[in-house]
Design a protein around this motif. Structure first.
Motif, PDB file in Angstrom:
ATOM      1  N   GLN A 132       0.114  12.347   0.359  1.00 14.44           N
ATOM      2  CA  GLN A 132      -0.218  11.019   0.867  1.00 14.44           C
ATOM      3  C   GLN A 132      -1.699  10.940   1.222  1.00 14.44           C
ATOM      4  O   GLN A 132      -2.369   9.944   0.966  1.00 14.44           O
ATOM      5  N   ARG A 179      -3.890 -17.592 -27.785  1.00 18.24           N
ATOM      6  CA  ARG A 179      -3.913 -17.671 -26.317  1.00 18.24           C
ATOM      7  C   ARG A 179      -4.483 -19.018 -25.881  1.00 18.24           C
ATOM      8  O   ARG A 179      -3.929 -19.709 -25.049  1.00 18.24           O
ATOM      9  N   ARG A 183      -3.667   8.106  -0.577  1.00 20.72           N
ATOM     10  CA  ARG A 183      -3.953   6.928   0.247  1.00 20.72           C
ATOM     11  C   ARG A 183      -5.268   7.028   1.003  1.00 20.72           C
ATOM     12  O   ARG A 183      -5.707   6.063   1.606  1.00 20.72           O
ATOM     13  N   VAL A 184      -5.870   8.192   1.019  1.00 25.61           N
ATOM     14  CA  VAL A 184      -7.133   8.315   1.748  1.00 25.61           C
ATOM     15  C   VAL A 184      -8.271   8.778   0.828  1.00 25.61           C
ATOM     16  O   VAL A 184      -9.282   8.105   0.694  1.00 25.61           O
ATOM     17  N   GLU A 190      -2.908  -1.703   0.558  1.00 26.43           N
ATOM     18  CA  GLU A 190      -3.945  -1.042   1.354  1.00 26.43           C
ATOM     19  C   GLU A 190      -5.146  -1.936   1.618  1.00 26.43           C
ATOM     20  O   GLU A 190      -5.700  -1.928   2.698  1.00 26.43           O
ATOM     21  N   ASN A 201      -7.416   8.874  10.167  1.00 29.82           N
ATOM     22  CA  ASN A 201      -7.680   7.596  10.827  1.00 29.82           C
ATOM     23  C   ASN A 201      -9.145   7.210  10.727  1.00 29.82           C
ATOM     24  O   ASN A 201      -9.476   6.046  10.515  1.00 29.82           O
ATOM     25  N   LEU A 203      -9.698   6.019   7.174  1.00 30.85           N
ATOM     26  CA  LEU A 203      -9.091   4.718   6.898  1.00 30.85           C
ATOM     27  C   LEU A 203      -9.885   3.601   7.560  1.00 30.85           C
ATOM     28  O   LEU A 203     -10.068   2.530   6.992  1.00 30.85           O
ATOM     29  N   ARG A 204     -10.373   3.878   8.765  1.00 32.40           N
ATOM     30  CA  ARG A 204     -11.189   2.865   9.419  1.00 32.40           C
ATOM     31  C   ARG A 204     -12.479   2.650   8.626  1.00 32.40           C
ATOM     32  O   ARG A 204     -12.926   1.534   8.415  1.00 32.40           O
ATOM     33  N   ARG A 264      -5.494  -1.804  16.980  1.00 34.69           N
ATOM     34  CA  ARG A 264      -6.577  -2.788  16.887  1.00 34.69           C
ATOM     35  C   ARG A 264      -6.039  -4.147  16.432  1.00 34.69           C
ATOM     36  O   ARG A 264      -6.393  -5.186  16.976  1.00 34.69           O
ATOM     37  N   LEU A 317      -9.113   5.190 -12.003  1.00 33.69           N
ATOM     38  CA  LEU A 317      -9.226   4.078 -12.943  1.00 33.69           C
ATOM     39  C   LEU A 317      -9.022   2.754 -12.231  1.00 33.69           C
ATOM     40  O   LEU A 317      -9.662   1.760 -12.518  1.00 33.69           O
ATOM     41  N   ARG A 318      -8.140   2.759 -11.249  1.00 30.55           N
ATOM     42  CA  ARG A 318      -7.877   1.521 -10.520  1.00 30.55           C
ATOM     43  C   ARG A 318      -9.109   1.081  -9.730  1.00 30.55           C
ATOM     44  O   ARG A 318      -9.405  -0.098  -9.627  1.00 30.55           O
ATOM     45  N   TYR A 319      -9.802   2.051  -9.159  1.00 37.14           N
ATOM     46  CA  TYR A 319     -10.965   1.700  -8.335  1.00 37.14           C
ATOM     47  C   TYR A 319     -12.273   1.781  -9.117  1.00 37.14           C
ATOM     48  O   TYR A 319     -13.340   1.896  -8.532  1.00 37.14           O
ATOM     49  N   GLU A 325      -4.903  -4.573  -9.853  1.00 31.85           N
ATOM     50  CA  GLU A 325      -6.229  -4.610  -9.245  1.00 31.85           C
ATOM     51  C   GLU A 325      -6.177  -5.504  -8.009  1.00 31.85           C
ATOM     52  O   GLU A 325      -5.510  -6.542  -8.002  1.00 31.85           O
ATOM     53  N   TYR A 377     -11.401   0.731   5.235  1.00 29.83           N
ATOM     54  CA  TYR A 377     -10.858  -0.626   5.284  1.00 29.83           C
ATOM     55  C   TYR A 377     -11.431  -1.486   6.405  1.00 29.83           C
ATOM     56  O   TYR A 377     -11.209  -2.679   6.434  1.00 29.83           O
ATOM     57  N   GLU A 378     -12.126  -0.896   7.360  1.00 33.39           N
ATOM     58  CA  GLU A 378     -12.591  -1.734   8.460  1.00 33.39           C
ATOM     59  C   GLU A 378     -14.106  -1.796   8.577  1.00 33.39           C
ATOM     60  O   GLU A 378     -14.697  -2.848   8.427  1.00 33.39           O
ATOM     61  N   TRP A 438       4.035   2.921   6.669  1.00 34.22           N
ATOM     62  CA  TRP A 438       2.597   3.058   6.566  1.00 34.22           C
ATOM     63  C   TRP A 438       1.938   2.008   7.448  1.00 34.22           C
ATOM     64  O   TRP A 438       2.488   0.928   7.656  1.00 34.22           O
ATOM     65  N   LYS A 458      -9.350   4.411 -22.731  1.00 33.43           N
ATOM     66  CA  LYS A 458      -9.715   2.992 -22.765  1.00 33.43           C
ATOM     67  C   LYS A 458     -10.910   2.751 -21.845  1.00 33.43           C
ATOM     68  O   LYS A 458     -11.837   2.017 -22.183  1.00 33.43           O
ATOM     69  N   GLU A 503       0.955 -13.081 -20.567  1.00 36.34           N
ATOM     70  CA  GLU A 503      -0.362 -13.514 -20.098  1.00 36.34           C
ATOM     71  C   GLU A 503      -0.697 -12.889 -18.747  1.00 36.34           C
ATOM     72  O   GLU A 503      -1.822 -12.492 -18.489  1.00 36.34           O
ATOM     73  N   ARG A 531      -5.237   7.926 -12.426  1.00 37.83           N
ATOM     74  CA  ARG A 531      -4.884   6.502 -12.367  1.00 37.83           C
ATOM     75  C   ARG A 531      -5.528   5.842 -11.148  1.00 37.83           C
ATOM     76  O   ARG A 531      -5.932   4.681 -11.204  1.00 37.83           O
ATOM     77  N   LYS A 590     -17.046  -2.007 -10.861  1.00 35.30           N
ATOM     78  CA  LYS A 590     -17.176  -3.092 -11.831  1.00 35.30           C
ATOM     79  C   LYS A 590     -18.637  -3.480 -12.029  1.00 35.30           C
ATOM     80  O   LYS A 590     -19.046  -3.844 -13.115  1.00 35.30           O
ATOM     81  N   THR A 635      -7.600  -4.494   2.694  1.00 36.31           N
ATOM     82  CA  THR A 635      -7.530  -5.433   3.814  1.00 36.31           C
ATOM     83  C   THR A 635      -7.596  -6.891   3.381  1.00 36.31           C
ATOM     84  O   THR A 635      -6.841  -7.711   3.893  1.00 36.31           O
ATOM     85  N   PRO A 638      -4.660   4.002  15.493  1.00 42.37           N
ATOM     86  CA  PRO A 638      -5.571   3.032  16.116  1.00 42.37           C
ATOM     87  C   PRO A 638      -5.715   1.753  15.291  1.00 42.37           C
ATOM     88  O   PRO A 638      -5.985   0.702  15.852  1.00 42.37           O
ATOM     89  N   MET A 639      -5.496   1.851  13.956  1.00 44.45           N
ATOM     90  CA  MET A 639      -5.631   0.649  13.136  1.00 44.45           C
ATOM     91  C   MET A 639      -4.638  -0.424  13.594  1.00 44.45           C
ATOM     92  O   MET A 639      -4.974  -1.601  13.700  1.00 44.45           O
TER      93      MET A 639
END
Lengths: 589, 503
Positions: free
Chosen positions: B275, B456, B279-280, A100, B236, B239-240, A183, B320-322, A62, B243-244, A140, B359, A19, B317, B325, A102, A179-180
């Motif tokens: 990376q 289910r 990651r970016v 990653e 940087n 990333l800011r 901060r 697909l993850r991001y 997700e 995520y910020e 990281w 899919k 599930e 991948r 929606k 936030t 800087p992250m």
């Protein structure tokens, strides 16, 4: 209990894990949100030995699922067997604290902070603190960022050796490469300072604060400002000047407007933290500069604080400081080029009158109020009007009435309906302060005009306004001034206006009382039950239902009931529906 | 050794780039906000003027071209110093004379550094960099429109552009001059300088960002020691942004530079670069304002794939993850990027990702938004993709068949239905046996799904019953315990009273 345990076998972990692994994200999410149900089904032992390892290993999903998981785990202590076993929750939360996204990370940190309190001091050192250390030295930036939020929860309850390590880790993160992380450290600096012993605040925190406040990135420097306020509250007065003030002075003069904005925004807290002496010597000139800043954002933030700042000035020199230092700046802001600055000022400036007293208000503030009442921007005028009560207490509103009137009239006719709506809200207040005569003479016609506004929200607010006015001025006043006008609209060719009559009656019947309702309003309502527009007719039904409780039972039976019965056999289905509803609510069946 | 390739030919004075992104297609026929509130282009000032204590009066210097060779460098230096004076451009009538003198001086400097050889001697480097720093480095002012939407709103333009442009032009000519010596420049164009330069990419003024892009690209190309640092700082910033703050005006320009940098990466890819991709670049797809820089981002992603095919799986991948929606506009962009990727994918890599990928494609085909469904169905018009599908028909057809079958019967949009019929026809021709099998078993599969669904529901119902029972027994247990205690207490007190009675 034995009976309940025996049906564990019904749910092999594999089925439940299926599930949690469902291909459909939504189903997976639903399962995760019911994780506690699964854990209960498994029992504490198997939750610890089977479910948690699974959750720890499969953290690649997700973000939405991870968020739900991070939240659930914060409330899982009882499900793993109580505080004794709470450390079992650390591994999955540790992984979540490194992702990653936030929101997920923040939630994991929140849950970690929550369960940290459920750890015994020994477990905190054996399990929790090592986790913090691992996060703090992660590769990281995400794990290091998360670590910043965990130091303060474990520091107070660990041995002094471990404390020293924690301080060292925090120091390292304050000078992190990214800087992250800096901060994150800067935003937790104040919180961390609060749990430290005073000697370490002086030796460690101050140097970190100074370094962060002069960081190369303004996004870090501005976070240090808030920390500075917290730190200042912790230090004894005699240390403030040497340890904190140089840095704060520098922040107030920072070349980035964001940092100066932050100083302006936190100014009242800062003022309380540093005490009256430093306020007099340092903060007053700093505040003057912020009020004159070249960026409108900064001026607006400072203008917002004018009243609070003045209020909190030491009493002995308050008036002098305001009159000689603050007021000149305020005067300039009244004619600022930026409307946000002016409206920020307008929202607080009236508060100065209670601080300065009658004479000063009349001589110095009144001209400013009047100028702002004539401002081209409606928001400025509204903000002044919404705070009239402060002035009323000091000098009485009459001083203002001559200028007030044109301002109100103009706002009442503003092209933006939201502005009109805002001024309606202040009408009852204004009416109370200006008195019934002034109101009848100058404002009554406005209130009636709103009833026929072309925007429904205004008509609706105008109805409510009438009710509040009647509450203030009494039923007799209502009968003489507004009821005739309201009832006159029942003959308007526009059905929307006819309906407004009904809405007004709904609002007014209770405050006007039985006599006026029965004598004056009810006949009009009855007459409207023959209206050719169905919407008017079903609103008659609704109105009767609404005013029924005000009427006596005789009237209900002999007059209201026949009308409703007639409406109940109307050809329009909505009219029928509402008539029947009224009959049953008023129990006339 | 990595070598950045040339940026597409673009003269900074005319800000049109080879990559310029057409704003997302607007086909719905509704008037856009920008039309309803067409606003005048606004100018804004920088916060720099408060730091100039007193305005200096400028006096014109002799022209460079008239100067005797012996005095040329001295005069050049004096002009650089003169250009360090800043003017208030918000007040457009203030000190017009001074502004004109500075403008003329800047023009002369630009021309001199661009055309004459031997001007750039060592002592001029610090003076030139100082003049540039004083003029361009400033805290960018707050956006006048707090809800500034780069797609809809007119950007605020830099008021001091008449001077600023010439300073940028000078900087660019300086870097491009044949006399330019990186070994001398690196003393002054250092990490701190670059960091400040990168922060300027947040400028709302597109003309400024255009210059910055070309300049940073030159700096990256000529000052090798700064390359790693520049890449790290760009990371940087991204990333800011992700995520910020979700706010940074220069993402597209920075990506454009990276696009050409990636091209020059050495093989095998360093882990730092991988990376960066995972990651970016991939998380950048989550940004709300993706449409502004999507073209540049997709270009970077494809560059990575072309460099090293083994990153393909990470990319697909990741996307697909991001996968969006709720935002169909972004979904169409994602599909576009997937097609770009599939265009250059290696068949061996395709096999590794085909399952999750198709899919998702099936999910897109069943989207009620016809543009999404249409964009996904267009894949079957692409010959290379079609050949990949054909090779892997055994795997792909079962993945999409159910969706195609269902949507062909119930989609509201006629175009989609006819596109689906074409796709079904293609599949039928590809592998008629498999097609017939799937058609035959469609109903059975549906039944199976329904049954599973029922199971289910049953499972969860049982689980919840169990939960209730457990919770009940827990509360009962605690109640019993409480009762027990109370009983003990009462018996105690009873015994006490009885004891008292007996005495």
């Amino acid at each position: 209990m034995a009976g309940a345990d025996s049906d564990d076998s019904l749910y092999p972990i594999a089925v439940l894990i299926d599930e949690l692994r469902n291909e459909d994200v939504q189903l997976r999410l639903n399962s995760i949100k019911k994780l506690s149900t699964i854990a209960l089904a498994l029992g504490v032992e198997r939750t610890r030995t089977e479910l948690l390892p699974f959750l720890t290993d499969t953290i690649y999903d997700e973000d939405e699922v991870l968020l739900a998981l991070a939240e659930q785990l914060g409330n899982f202590t009882m499900l793993v067997g109580g505080p004794e076993y709470v450390h079992c929750l650390l591994p999955p939360l540790e992984s979540l604290a490194t992702v990653e996204e936030t929101v997920v990370r923040d939630k994991a940190v929140e849950s970690l902070r929550k369960i940290s309190h459920e750890h015994s001091p020994v477990d905190l050192e054996v399990h929790f603190e090592p986790l913090v250390k691992r996060l703090a030295s992660g590769d990281w930036f995400t794990s290091r960022t998360s670590a910043c939020g965990l130091f303060s929860v474990c520091y107070p309850r660990v041995s002094s050796t471990v404390k020293a390590e924690i301080r060292q880790h925090f120091r390292t993160l304050c000078s992190d490469d990214t800087p992250m992380v800096r901060r994150a450290a800067a935003s937790k600096l104040g919180e961390f300072a609060k749990v430290l012993e005073l000697e370490y605040v002086k030796s460690d925190i101050i140097s970190l604060f100074t370094a962060l406040a002069s960081d190369e990135q303004d996004s870090v420097r501005l976070l240090a400002v808030e920390a500075g306020v917290s730190i200042a509250t912790l230090l004894p007065q005699e240390d403030l000047e040497a340890l904190v003030m140089p840095t704060l002075r520098q922040a107030a003069e920072d070349k980035s407007w964001r940092v100066r904005y932050m100083v302006a925004d936190k100014f009242s807290d800062l003022q309380k933290a540093v005490g009256p002496e430093i306020t007099k010597n340092d903060l007053v000139p700093a505040f003057q500069n912020l009020l004159k800043d070249c960026e409108a954002e900064v001026r607006a933030a400072a203008a917002n604080k004018v009243k609070e700042f003045c209020e909190n000035l030491p009493e002995d020199s308050r008036e002098t400081i305001i009159m000689t230092h603050i007021l000149p700046c305020v005067k300039e802001l009244v004619s600022d080029t930026n409307q946000h600055v002016k409206s920020a000022l307008a929202s607080v400036i009236m508060g100065l009158s209670t601080i300065l007293g009658k004479d000063n208000t009349i001589e110095h503030l009144l001209p400013l109020f009047l100028a702002q009442l004539k401002d081209e921007c409606p928001e400025v005028r509204l903000n002044i009007i919404s705070n009239l009560d402060c002035v009323n207490e000091v000098i009485g509103i009459r001083q203002l009435s001559q200028s007030l009137l044109p301002a109100i009239v103009e706002l009442a006719e503003d092209a933006k309906w939201r502005v009109r709506l805002a001024i309606i809200e202040y009408m009852p207040l204004l009416a109370g302060q200006l008195g019934v005569e002034f109101f009848d003479e100058k404002l009554n016609s406005l209130c009636m005009a709103w009833l026929v506004d072309h925007v429904y929200a205004i008509r609706e607010a105008a109805t409510g306004n009438l009710m509040k006015l009647v509450e203030k001025f009494g039923a007799e006043w209502a009968q003489n001034t507004i009821v005739p006008k309201v009832l006159g609209m029942a003959n308007d060719p526009n059905y929307l206006h006819r309906m407004t009559t009904l809405f007004c009656i709904n609002a007014l019947s209770e405050v006007c009382g039985q006599e006026i309702t029965t004598k004056h309003m009810l006949p009009v309502v009855f007459k409207m039950s023959n209206d050719q527009v169905a919407n008017v007719r079903f609103n008659v039904a609704k109105s009767l239902q609404k005013i029924g409780p005000v009427l006596d039972s005789n009237c209900l039976q002999t007059e209201v009931k026949p009308v409703l019965e007639k409406l109940a056999s109307d050809q329009d289905m909505d009219v029928k529906y509402f008539a029947q509803e009224a009959i049953s609510v008023l129990s006339l069946a | 050794m990595e070598t950045p390739t040339k940026l597409p030919p673009s003269s900074p004075s005319s800000p049109t780039t080879g990559f310029s992104v057409p704003s997302a297609e607007k086909v719905d026929g509704f008037p856009r906000r920008s039309m309803r509130r067409a606003r005048q282009r606004r100018s804004h000032s920088s916060s720099q003027f408060r730091y100039q204590s007193s305005q200096v009066e400028l006096t014109p210097l002799p022209l460079l071209k008239d100067a005797p060779v012996a005095e040329l460098h001295d005069l050049f230096c004096k002009k650089l110093q003169q250009c360090c004076v800043l003017f208030d451009f918000l007040d457009c009538v203030a000190d017009l004379k001074g502004k004109e003198i500075k403008r003329a001086a800047l023009n002369e400097l630009v021309e001199s550094v661009a055309t004459s050889r031997g001007v750039l001697i060592e002592p001029l480097y610090p003076e030139a960099i100082k003049m540039i720093s004083v003029n361009i480095f400033r805290t960018l002012p707050p956006s006048e429109n707090p809800e500034f939407d780069p797609e809809e709103d007119e950007p605020a333009l830099e008021a001091s552009w008449p001077h600023l442009q010439l300073v940028y032009e000078f900087f660019l000519r300086f870097l491009e001059s044949p006399d330019f010596q990186p070994s001398l420049a690196k003393r002054y164009v250092d990490q701190k300088f670059v960091l400040q330069l990168l922060e300027l990419f947040d400028s709302e003024d597109p003309r400024e960002r255009e210059y910055l892009k070309t300049i940073l690209h030159r700096v990256y190309g000529k000052l090798l020691g700064l390359r790693a640092y520049i890449r790290k700082q760009i990371n940087n910033i991204f990333l800011r942004f992700i995520y910020e703050t979700e706010r940074f005006n220069g993402v597209a320009e920075l990506l454009e530079i990276l696009g050409s940098i990636i091209n020059g990466f050495a093989l095998p890819l360093k882990s730092e670069h991988k990376q960066f991709l995972v990651r970016v670049l991939i998380p950048l797809h989550t940004a709300k304002s993706l449409s502004i820089f999507h073209a540049q981002l997709a270009y970077c992603v494809v560059q990575f794939m072309e460099k090293d095919a083994t990153v393909t799986e990470h990319i697909i991948r990741g996307l697909l993850r991001y996968w969006p929606k709720t935002c169909t506009q972004k979904e169409v962009m994602f599909l576009g990027e997937i097609e770009e990727i599939l265009d250059v994918i290696e068949p061996s890599q395709f096999i590794r990702v085909q399952e999750p990928l198709f899919k998702q494609i099936a999910a897109c085909i069943s989207s009620p938004h016809f543009q999404v469904a249409e964009r996904a169905l267009y894949f079957w018009n692409n010959e290379y993709i079609l050949s990949l599908i054909e090779e892997n028909c055994q795997v792909i057809l079962p993945l999409v068949f159910g969706t195609l079958y269902r949507v062909s019967k119930e989609h509201w949009n006629q175009t989609i239905i006819s596109l689906i019929y074409n796709v079904l026809k293609t599949f039928m021709e590809m592998n008629s046996k498999l097609f017939d099998d799937l058609t035959a078993s469609y109903k059975v599969e549906k039944q199976k799904e329904l049954k599973k669904e029922k199971e289910r529901a049953e499972l969860w119902r049982n689980l919840e019953d169990l939960q209730d029972r457990r919770l009940q027994s827990l509360t009962e247990a605690s109640r019993n315990q409480k009762n027990l205690q109370e009983r003990e207490n009462t018996t105690k007190s009873q015994s006490e009273t009885s004891a008292a009675n007996t005495t």
